[in-house]
Design a protein around this motif. Structure first.
Motif, PDB file in Angstrom:
ATOM      1  N   MET A 155       0.834  -1.168   0.000  1.00 25.24           N
ATOM      2  CA  MET A 155       0.000   0.000   0.000  1.00 25.24           C
ATOM      3  C   MET A 155       0.893   1.249   0.000  1.00 25.24           C
ATOM      4  SD  MET A 155      -3.013   1.121   2.620  1.00 25.24           S
ATOM      5  CE  MET A 155      -2.092   1.344   4.108  1.00 25.24           C
ATOM      6  N   LYS A 156       0.642   2.171  -0.904  1.00 22.94           N
ATOM      7  CA  LYS A 156       1.414   3.398  -0.998  1.00 22.94           C
ATOM      8  C   LYS A 156       0.976   4.356   0.104  1.00 22.94           C
ATOM      9  CE  LYS A 156       2.885   6.865  -4.244  1.00 22.94           C
ATOM     10  NZ  LYS A 156       2.812   7.394  -5.587  1.00 22.94           N
ATOM     11  N   THR A 157       1.969   4.820   0.884  1.00 23.82           N
ATOM     12  CA  THR A 157       1.641   5.710   1.988  1.00 23.82           C
ATOM     13  C   THR A 157       2.169   7.123   1.785  1.00 23.82           C
ATOM     14  OG1 THR A 157       3.613   5.026   3.190  1.00 23.82           O
ATOM     15  CG2 THR A 157       1.563   3.833   3.666  1.00 23.82           C
ATOM     16  N   LEU A 158       3.071   7.317   0.823  1.00 21.83           N
ATOM     17  CA  LEU A 158       3.676   8.615   0.593  1.00 21.83           C
ATOM     18  C   LEU A 158       3.490   9.022  -0.856  1.00 21.83           C
ATOM     19  CD1 LEU A 158       7.117   7.936   2.314  1.00 21.83           C
ATOM     20  CD2 LEU A 158       5.159   9.093   3.318  1.00 21.83           C
ATOM     21  N   SER A 159       3.382  10.318  -1.070  1.00 17.24           N
ATOM     22  CA  SER A 159       3.383  10.830  -2.437  1.00 17.24           C
ATOM     23  C   SER A 159       4.162  12.132  -2.466  1.00 17.24           C
ATOM     24  CB  SER A 159       1.953  11.034  -2.954  1.00 17.24           C
ATOM     25  OG  SER A 159       1.294  12.023  -2.194  1.00 17.24           O
ATOM     26  N   VAL A 160       4.760  12.416  -3.616  1.00 17.42           N
ATOM     27  CA  VAL A 160       5.526  13.633  -3.798  1.00 17.42           C
ATOM     28  C   VAL A 160       5.043  14.286  -5.076  1.00 17.42           C
ATOM     29  CG1 VAL A 160       7.827  14.583  -4.278  1.00 17.42           C
ATOM     30  CG2 VAL A 160       7.560  12.762  -2.588  1.00 17.42           C
ATOM     31  N   ARG A 161       4.830  15.587  -5.004  1.00 19.78           N
ATOM     32  CA  ARG A 161       4.443  16.341  -6.196  1.00 19.78           C
ATOM     33  C   ARG A 161       4.887  17.779  -6.050  1.00 19.78           C
ATOM     34  NH1 ARG A 161       0.405  19.723  -4.888  1.00 19.78           N
ATOM     35  NH2 ARG A 161      -1.113  19.098  -3.320  1.00 19.78           N
ATOM     36  N   ARG A 162       4.941  18.453  -7.190  1.00 18.62           N
ATOM     37  CA  ARG A 162       5.294  19.871  -7.169  1.00 18.62           C
ATOM     38  C   ARG A 162       4.155  20.649  -6.522  1.00 18.62           C
ATOM     39  NH1 ARG A 162       7.719  23.662 -12.007  1.00 18.62           N
ATOM     40  NH2 ARG A 162       7.902  25.516 -10.690  1.00 18.62           N
ATOM     41  N   LEU A 163       4.518  21.568  -5.641  1.00 14.27           N
ATOM     42  CA  LEU A 163       3.522  22.396  -4.979  1.00 14.27           C
ATOM     43  C   LEU A 163       3.097  23.536  -5.899  1.00 14.27           C
ATOM     44  CD1 LEU A 163       5.029  22.658  -1.368  1.00 14.27           C
ATOM     45  CD2 LEU A 163       3.323  21.047  -2.235  1.00 14.27           C
ATOM     46  N   ASN A 164       1.867  23.975  -5.728  1.00 11.48           N
ATOM     47  CA  ASN A 164       1.348  25.100  -6.501  1.00 11.48           C
ATOM     48  C   ASN A 164       0.639  26.063  -5.550  1.00 11.48           C
ATOM     49  OD1 ASN A 164      -1.501  24.277  -6.270  1.00 11.48           O
ATOM     50  ND2 ASN A 164      -0.906  22.589  -7.609  1.00 11.48           N
ATOM     51  N   VAL A 165       0.056  27.108  -6.095  1.00 10.35           N
ATOM     52  CA  VAL A 165      -0.552  28.128  -5.229  1.00 10.35           C
ATOM     53  C   VAL A 165      -1.704  27.586  -4.380  1.00 10.35           C
ATOM     54  CG1 VAL A 165       0.200  30.118  -6.582  1.00 10.35           C
ATOM     55  CG2 VAL A 165      -1.959  29.008  -7.126  1.00 10.35           C
ATOM     56  N   ASN A 166      -2.291  26.485  -4.784  1.00 11.12           N
ATOM     57  CA  ASN A 166      -3.329  25.867  -3.945  1.00 11.12           C
ATOM     58  C   ASN A 166      -2.751  25.305  -2.649  1.00 11.12           C
ATOM     59  OD1 ASN A 166      -5.389  26.403  -5.814  1.00 11.12           O
ATOM     60  ND2 ASN A 166      -4.900  24.549  -6.961  1.00 11.12           N
ATOM     61  N   ALA A 190       4.033  32.753  -2.225  1.00 12.45           N
ATOM     62  CA  ALA A 190       3.509  32.426  -3.555  1.00 12.45           C
ATOM     63  C   ALA A 190       4.594  32.583  -4.606  1.00 12.45           C
ATOM     64  CB  ALA A 190       2.312  33.318  -3.886  1.00 12.45           C
ATOM     65  N   GLU A 191       5.404  33.614  -4.491  1.00 13.70           N
ATOM     66  CA  GLU A 191       6.485  33.834  -5.453  1.00 13.70           C
ATOM     67  C   GLU A 191       7.524  32.732  -5.385  1.00 13.70           C
ATOM     68  OE1 GLU A 191       7.755  37.817  -4.578  1.00 13.70           O
ATOM     69  OE2 GLU A 191       5.936  38.685  -5.478  1.00 13.70           O
ATOM     70  N   ARG A 192       7.767  32.194  -4.199  1.00 13.94           N
ATOM     71  CA  ARG A 192       8.704  31.055  -4.080  1.00 13.94           C
ATOM     72  C   ARG A 192       8.144  29.844  -4.819  1.00 13.94           C
ATOM     73  NH1 ARG A 192      13.754  32.065  -1.526  1.00 13.94           N
ATOM     74  NH2 ARG A 192      14.105  30.025  -2.404  1.00 13.94           N
ATOM     75  N   LEU A 193       6.844  29.613  -4.666  1.00 11.26           N
ATOM     76  CA  LEU A 193       6.228  28.471  -5.352  1.00 11.26           C
ATOM     77  C   LEU A 193       6.212  28.658  -6.864  1.00 11.26           C
ATOM     78  CD1 LEU A 193       3.182  27.625  -3.045  1.00 11.26           C
ATOM     79  CD2 LEU A 193       5.396  26.454  -3.191  1.00 11.26           C
ATOM     80  N   LEU A 194       6.026  29.883  -7.304  1.00 10.41           N
ATOM     81  CA  LEU A 194       5.954  30.160  -8.741  1.00 10.41           C
ATOM     82  C   LEU A 194       7.331  30.296  -9.378  1.00 10.41           C
ATOM     83  CD1 LEU A 194       3.007  32.716  -8.661  1.00 10.41           C
ATOM     84  CD2 LEU A 194       2.921  30.353  -9.494  1.00 10.41           C
ATOM     85  N   GLY A 195       8.285  30.838  -8.649  1.00  9.25           N
ATOM     86  CA  GLY A 195       9.597  31.107  -9.218  1.00  9.25           C
ATOM     87  C   GLY A 195      10.563  29.943  -9.150  1.00  9.25           C
ATOM     88  N   ASP A 196      10.438  29.123  -8.142  1.00  6.46           N
ATOM     89  CA  ASP A 196      11.296  27.951  -7.980  1.00  6.46           C
ATOM     90  C   ASP A 196      10.452  26.702  -8.175  1.00  6.46           C
ATOM     91  OD1 ASP A 196      13.503  29.525  -7.402  1.00  6.46           O
ATOM     92  OD2 ASP A 196      13.358  29.254  -5.235  1.00  6.46           O
ATOM     93  N   CYS A 197      11.118  25.599  -8.172  1.00  3.30           N
ATOM     94  CA  CYS A 197      10.417  24.316  -8.248  1.00  3.30           C
ATOM     95  C   CYS A 197      10.407  23.759  -6.820  1.00  3.30           C
ATOM     96  CB  CYS A 197      11.165  23.392  -9.203  1.00  3.30           C
ATOM     97  SG  CYS A 197      10.259  21.932  -9.634  1.00  3.30           S
ATOM     98  N   VAL A 198       9.257  23.786  -6.172  1.00  2.34           N
ATOM     99  CA  VAL A 198       9.147  23.340  -4.785  1.00  2.34           C
ATOM    100  C   VAL A 198       8.269  22.095  -4.757  1.00  2.34           C
ATOM    101  CG1 VAL A 198       8.453  23.961  -2.437  1.00  2.34           C
ATOM    102  CG2 VAL A 198       9.357  25.724  -3.978  1.00  2.34           C
ATOM    103  N   PHE A 199       8.814  21.046  -4.157  1.00  2.00           N
ATOM    104  CA  PHE A 199       8.085  19.791  -4.047  1.00  2.00           C
ATOM    105  C   PHE A 199       7.623  19.590  -2.622  1.00  2.00           C
ATOM    106  CE2 PHE A 199      10.675  19.201  -7.778  1.00  2.00           C
ATOM    107  CZ  PHE A 199       9.818  18.578  -8.652  1.00  2.00           C
ATOM    108  N   GLY A 200       6.492  18.924  -2.498  1.00  2.00           N
ATOM    109  CA  GLY A 200       5.962  18.564  -1.198  1.00  2.00           C
ATOM    110  C   GLY A 200       5.802  17.065  -1.099  1.00  2.00           C
ATOM    111  N   GLY A 201       6.034  16.553   0.092  1.00  2.00           N
ATOM    112  CA  GLY A 201       5.821  15.143   0.370  1.00  2.00           C
ATOM    113  C   GLY A 201       4.609  14.999   1.261  1.00  2.00           C
TER     114      GLY A 201
END
Length: 168
Positions: free
Chosen positions: A1-12, A48-59
């Motif tokens: 069973m997958k318990t973790l996911s990683v994706r790029r964060l966005n303004v949401n 918001a500018e950090r999320l838009l200007g850089d590539c920020v991932f969330g786990g």
């Protein structure tokens, strides 16, 4: 069973990103060049500018709660455009040892794969982080003595780099 996911964060994800980033800075002031006191005063637009200007991932955990973050920035300056920088790596205490750090770093490296060189810095007392970075091919190239001054104490940083696969 997958318990973790990683994706790029966005303004949401803005509120969650702000909360976790501030938590990291507050709980581990010696691990980051940025300070909680400074970032806590920043307006929402700054985050918001950090999320838009850089590539920020969330786990995220199974309940889709943000448990860790990592950022990648690439310079737009022509003479520096071959370099990517990893910043802000943080995994909440309850998720350490879960593999989330590895998954976040892997996502950041994938995002930076077009860079010839990927750099990062880590406080010299954070041996677990250094081991993680070494396991991904990072090597130490210098020590920045007294790089940070936190609560009256100087902290050294280990400067690490990884060359792209094609340059090895």
């Amino acid at each position: 069973m997958k318990t973790l996911s990683v994706r790029r964060l966005n303004v949401n994800d803005l509120d969650d990103f702000r909360r976790v980033r501030l938590e990291a800075l507050r709980l581990h002031p010696d691990a980051f060049g940025a300070s909680y006191e400074d970032w806590n005063k920043k307006p929402t637009q700054f985050f918001a500018e950090r999320l838009l200007g850089d590539c920020v991932f969330g786990g995220f955990d199974l309940q889709n709660t943000l448990q860790g973050i990592i950022g990648v920035s690439c310079s737009a300056a022509p003479k520096l455009s071959h370099i990517a920088t990893i910043w802000g790596m943080y995994v909440r205490a309850e998720m350490r040892g879960s593999g989330l750090s590895r998954a976040l770093l892997a996502a950041a490296l994938e995002a930076a794969k077009s860079a010839r060189t990927i750099k990062l810095s880590v406080v010299t007392t954070n041996h677990a982080a250094q081991a993680l970075y070494r396991s991904f091919g990072f090597t130490e190239w210098a020590t920045d003595t007294a790089a940070l001054f936190v609560n009256g104490v100087f902290h050294d940083e280990c400067l690490m780099r990884r060359e792209s696969e094609s340059d090895l």
